[in-house]
Design a protein around this motif. Sequence first.
Motif, short mmCIF file in Angstrom:
data_model
loop_
_atom_site.label_atom_id
_atom_site.label_comp_id
_atom_site.label_asym_id
_atom_site.label_seq_id
_atom_site.Cartn_x
_atom_site.Cartn_y
_atom_site.Cartn_z
N UNK A 172 0.81 -1.21 0.00
CA UNK A 172 0.00 0.00 0.00
C UNK A 172 0.85 1.26 0.00
N UNK A 173 1.88 1.29 0.84
CA UNK A 173 2.76 2.44 0.90
C UNK A 173 3.46 2.69 -0.44
N UNK A 174 3.94 1.60 -1.05
CA UNK A 174 4.67 1.73 -2.32
C UNK A 174 3.77 2.29 -3.41
N UNK A 175 2.55 1.81 -3.47
CA UNK A 175 1.67 2.23 -4.55
C UNK A 175 1.14 3.64 -4.35
N UNK A 176 0.88 4.03 -3.11
CA UNK A 176 0.51 5.42 -2.86
C UNK A 176 1.70 6.32 -3.22
N UNK A 177 2.91 5.85 -2.92
CA UNK A 177 4.09 6.61 -3.28
C UNK A 177 4.21 6.83 -4.77
N UNK A 178 3.96 5.79 -5.55
CA UNK A 178 4.06 5.91 -7.01
C UNK A 178 2.98 6.85 -7.55
N UNK A 179 1.77 6.73 -7.04
CA UNK A 179 0.70 7.63 -7.49
C UNK A 179 1.00 9.07 -7.09
N UNK A 180 1.59 9.27 -5.92
CA UNK A 180 1.96 10.61 -5.49
C UNK A 180 2.98 11.20 -6.44
N UNK A 181 3.92 10.37 -6.89
CA UNK A 181 4.93 10.85 -7.82
C UNK A 181 4.32 11.22 -9.16
N UNK A 182 3.43 10.38 -9.67
CA UNK A 182 2.80 10.68 -10.95
C UNK A 182 1.97 11.96 -10.87
N UNK A 183 1.46 12.30 -9.69
CA UNK A 183 0.68 13.52 -9.53
C UNK A 183 1.56 14.73 -9.26
N UNK A 184 2.88 14.52 -9.20
CA UNK A 184 3.81 15.64 -9.07
C UNK A 184 4.32 15.91 -7.68
N UNK A 185 3.94 15.11 -6.69
CA UNK A 185 4.37 15.36 -5.31
C UNK A 185 5.55 14.45 -4.97
N UNK A 186 6.75 14.90 -5.32
CA UNK A 186 7.95 14.07 -5.18
C UNK A 186 8.28 13.81 -3.72
N UNK A 187 8.20 14.85 -2.88
CA UNK A 187 8.55 14.68 -1.47
C UNK A 187 7.66 13.64 -0.79
N UNK A 188 6.36 13.74 -1.05
CA UNK A 188 5.43 12.78 -0.46
C UNK A 188 5.68 11.38 -1.01
N UNK A 189 5.98 11.29 -2.30
CA UNK A 189 6.26 10.00 -2.92
C UNK A 189 7.46 9.34 -2.26
N UNK A 190 8.51 10.10 -2.05
CA UNK A 190 9.71 9.55 -1.41
C UNK A 190 9.41 9.07 0.00
N UNK A 191 8.60 9.82 0.72
CA UNK A 191 8.25 9.45 2.09
C UNK A 191 7.53 8.10 2.11
#
Length: 259
Positions: A172-191
Amino acid sequence: MGKTGRQRTLILRDIEEVGKQLAEGELDQATADRLIDRYRQELRSLESSNPPEMTDHTEEEPSRTAPSGRRRAGTLLLIGVVVIVAITALLSVRPREDGFITGGPSAPVDLSEVTNDQMEAVIAANPDIPEISAMQLALADRYFEEGSFSEALPHYLDALEGTLDPLRRARGLARVGWMSYLSGNVNLALTYLQGAQAMDPGYTETNLFLGFLLLEQSDFEGAVEQLTPLLEDEVLPDDIRGAVEAAIRSAEESLGSEA
């Protein structure tokens, strides 16, 4: 889901639709880039005013530079489409789990025989049952693997607030991270991705997502470190292997040019 969650879902759905239209040739690159840039600005504005809650299993990381330029926005969405197709192929040869969700030893439910609508109804009717988190995650996985990110995201966030074993939580964490990155939120994606890696260091998807993210961020050493172990996986599908090999070559060439 509150008002902010609904707004975030609608914006993600808009980004998702532009990505699909771009991949299918219904939009040209310039138009897609312009639309994606606008939607990402809306999402950043929304999240700066109402940041999503993080789980206790992750920590904020130092800020990194977000992908620059409108052209890269469209490229990221196309990468996302390729990776989702590849992940689906990976799961077809290596199932995540046995497909059963149970509220007790005597009541197993085979989710392969349950439709999305039925799962939605069960989840809505039983929000306070601890075991419902596993079903929420399973439903989110279905949406994610078909590229319906806007439907997947709220279920992942709800599931992560509940009771999950480490393997499911890492997914779950990994996939939310990837979706966060695709939406442009790099910091949140990395977290989220680093939280997933801390939860399960050997989880393939985390390495894959984090490797591509670091490559796009010009962290070439980090990208090679994340992606290289994937090549040792004997059941890694050919399309993923090819993409990983190409990414590693690109990172190594960039490192060579910096030397």
